[in-house]
Design a protein around this motif. Structure first.
Motif, PDB file in Angstrom:
ATOM      1  N   TYR A  10       1.044  -1.165   0.463  1.00  0.00           N
ATOM      2  CA  TYR A  10       0.157   0.559   0.127  1.00  0.00           C
ATOM      3  C   TYR A  10       0.768   1.150  -0.114  1.00  0.00           C
ATOM      4  O   TYR A  10       0.447   2.253  -0.324  1.00  0.00           O
ATOM      5  CB  TYR A  10      -0.677   0.030   1.243  1.00  0.00           C
ATOM      6  CG  TYR A  10      -2.043  -0.916   0.503  1.00  0.00           C
ATOM      7  CD1 TYR A  10      -3.190  -0.467  -0.269  1.00  0.00           C
ATOM      8  CD2 TYR A  10      -2.387  -1.991   1.853  1.00  0.00           C
ATOM      9  CE1 TYR A  10      -4.187  -1.587  -0.205  1.00  0.00           C
ATOM     10  CE2 TYR A  10      -2.966  -3.191   1.229  1.00  0.00           C
ATOM     11  CZ  TYR A  10      -3.679  -2.609   1.201  1.00  0.00           C
ATOM     12  OH  TYR A  10      -5.195  -4.134   1.049  1.00  0.00           O
ATOM     13  N   ARG A  16      -1.266   3.967  -5.016  1.00  0.00           N
ATOM     14  CA  ARG A  16      -1.711   2.538  -4.597  1.00  0.00           C
ATOM     15  C   ARG A  16      -3.549   2.129  -4.830  1.00  0.00           C
ATOM     16  O   ARG A  16      -4.060   1.223  -4.692  1.00  0.00           O
ATOM     17  CB  ARG A  16      -0.218   2.268  -3.947  1.00  0.00           C
ATOM     18  CG  ARG A  16      -1.236   0.260  -4.027  1.00  0.00           C
ATOM     19  CD  ARG A  16      -0.945  -0.685  -5.451  1.00  0.00           C
ATOM     20  NE  ARG A  16       0.178  -0.942  -5.903  1.00  0.00           N
ATOM     21  CZ  ARG A  16       1.324  -1.313  -5.545  1.00  0.00           C
ATOM     22  NH1 ARG A  16       1.067  -2.785  -5.283  1.00  0.00           N
ATOM     23  NH2 ARG A  16       1.841  -1.447  -6.765  1.00  0.00           N
ATOM     24  N   VAL A  20      -5.820   0.239  -6.056  1.00  0.00           N
ATOM     25  CA  VAL A  20      -7.077  -1.095  -5.747  1.00  0.00           C
ATOM     26  C   VAL A  20      -8.233  -0.503  -5.270  1.00  0.00           C
ATOM     27  O   VAL A  20      -8.957  -2.092  -5.790  1.00  0.00           O
ATOM     28  CB  VAL A  20      -6.623  -1.463  -4.329  1.00  0.00           C
ATOM     29  CG1 VAL A  20      -7.005  -2.364  -3.936  1.00  0.00           C
ATOM     30  CG2 VAL A  20      -4.882  -2.281  -4.517  1.00  0.00           C
ATOM     31  N   ASP A  60       0.591  -8.275  -5.989  1.00  0.00           N
ATOM     32  CA  ASP A  60       1.215  -7.404  -4.992  1.00  0.00           C
ATOM     33  C   ASP A  60       0.286  -7.428  -3.177  1.00  0.00           C
ATOM     34  O   ASP A  60       0.236  -6.894  -2.408  1.00  0.00           O
ATOM     35  CB  ASP A  60       1.071  -5.909  -4.437  1.00  0.00           C
ATOM     36  CG  ASP A  60       2.453  -6.074  -5.211  1.00  0.00           C
ATOM     37  OD1 ASP A  60       3.879  -6.668  -5.290  1.00  0.00           O
ATOM     38  OD2 ASP A  60       3.101  -4.698  -5.575  1.00  0.00           O
ATOM     39  N   HIS A  61      -1.000  -8.143  -3.917  1.00  0.00           N
ATOM     40  CA  HIS A  61      -2.158  -7.544  -3.149  1.00  0.00           C
ATOM     41  C   HIS A  61      -3.315  -9.152  -3.463  1.00  0.00           C
ATOM     42  O   HIS A  61      -4.527  -8.754  -4.026  1.00  0.00           O
ATOM     43  CB  HIS A  61      -3.318  -6.639  -3.350  1.00  0.00           C
ATOM     44  CG  HIS A  61      -2.939  -5.215  -3.288  1.00  0.00           C
ATOM     45  ND1 HIS A  61      -2.635  -4.969  -2.138  1.00  0.00           N
ATOM     46  CD2 HIS A  61      -1.926  -4.160  -4.458  1.00  0.00           C
ATOM     47  CE1 HIS A  61      -1.446  -3.526  -2.150  1.00  0.00           C
ATOM     48  NE2 HIS A  61      -1.343  -3.371  -3.441  1.00  0.00           N
ATOM     49  N   GLU A  63      -5.220 -10.244  -0.915  1.00  0.00           N
ATOM     50  CA  GLU A  63      -6.132 -10.624  -0.188  1.00  0.00           C
ATOM     51  C   GLU A  63      -7.543  -9.765  -1.093  1.00  0.00           C
ATOM     52  O   GLU A  63      -8.045 -10.345  -0.455  1.00  0.00           O
ATOM     53  CB  GLU A  63      -5.778  -9.409   0.846  1.00  0.00           C
ATOM     54  CG  GLU A  63      -5.484  -7.978   0.656  1.00  0.00           C
ATOM     55  CD  GLU A  63      -3.943  -7.103   0.331  1.00  0.00           C
ATOM     56  OE1 GLU A  63      -4.169  -6.016  -0.129  1.00  0.00           O
ATOM     57  OE2 GLU A  63      -3.321  -7.966  -0.257  1.00  0.00           O
ATOM     58  N   ALA A 127      -9.641  -2.434   2.405  1.00  0.00           N
ATOM     59  CA  ALA A 127      -8.301  -1.290   1.944  1.00  0.00           C
ATOM     60  C   ALA A 127      -8.650  -0.323   2.179  1.00  0.00           C
ATOM     61  O   ALA A 127      -6.927  -0.546   2.496  1.00  0.00           O
ATOM     62  CB  ALA A 127      -8.324  -1.302  -0.214  1.00  0.00           C
TER      63      ALA A 127
END
Length: 166
Positions: A10, A16, A20, A60-61, A63, A127
């Motif tokens: 983040y 970023r 997201v 990178d995410h 989640e 997020a």
């Protein structure tokens, strides 16, 4: 995010969190739950040439996003949990019997159901919360900077006085 670094994804760049959130909105509502990276880049920012950038966001995410087995495209994790029974042209959930009655070509028009506005809001709130925590952790890791600055100033003053007096 590079392996072995402690920097939160983040905090990797100032856009970023916004990116997201944009990806969550588009991937949560688009009629098809999965696209290749160029397809998502075109849908999210209007430029398929940004495919590598969006791939990095998805990687990178984890989640929120998952790459397919061949690592050629991505989907929103939450949406992947729905059964593949949403007819994109009819904009409705099909029964199991209706799905079984479809031919192979017609099944290509079946995807996973889009997320509700509340689901998307939940993901966006998550997020934002993760971003806030990353900022807080970054601040906590720098607790010693003001102390080090004060000590350096004090040492500089003592050294300066000693040099003038000595």
């Amino acid at each position: 995010m590079a392996q072995g670094t402690s920097l939160s994804p983040y905090l990797a760049d100032t856009r970023r969190l916004a990116d997201v959130i944009a990806a969550i909105q588009v991937m949560g509502t688009y009629k098809f739950y999965w696209q290749d990276f160029a397809g998502w880049a075109e849908r999210i920012c209007g430029d398929a040439q940004q495919a590598a950038y969006w791939r990095r966001i998805f990687e990178d995410h984890p989640e929120f996003f998952r790459l397919d087995g061949e690592r050629q495209g991505a989907a929103l994790v939450w949406r992947r949990q729905y059964p593949k029974r949403f007819h994109v042209d009819e904009e409705r959930r099909l029964t199991v019997a209706e799905c079984l009655a479809l031919g192979e070509a017609e099944m290509e028009r079946v995807s996973r159901e889009p997320l509700s506005a509340d689901d998307i809001r939940t993901l966006i709130d998550t997020a934002v919360g993760l971003h806030s925590r990353a900022l807080d952790q970054q601040k906590e890791r720098r607790w010693w900077l003001p102390l080090a600055t004060a000590v350096a100033a004090l040492l500089g003053a003592v050294l300066g006085a000693w040099l003038r007096g000595g």
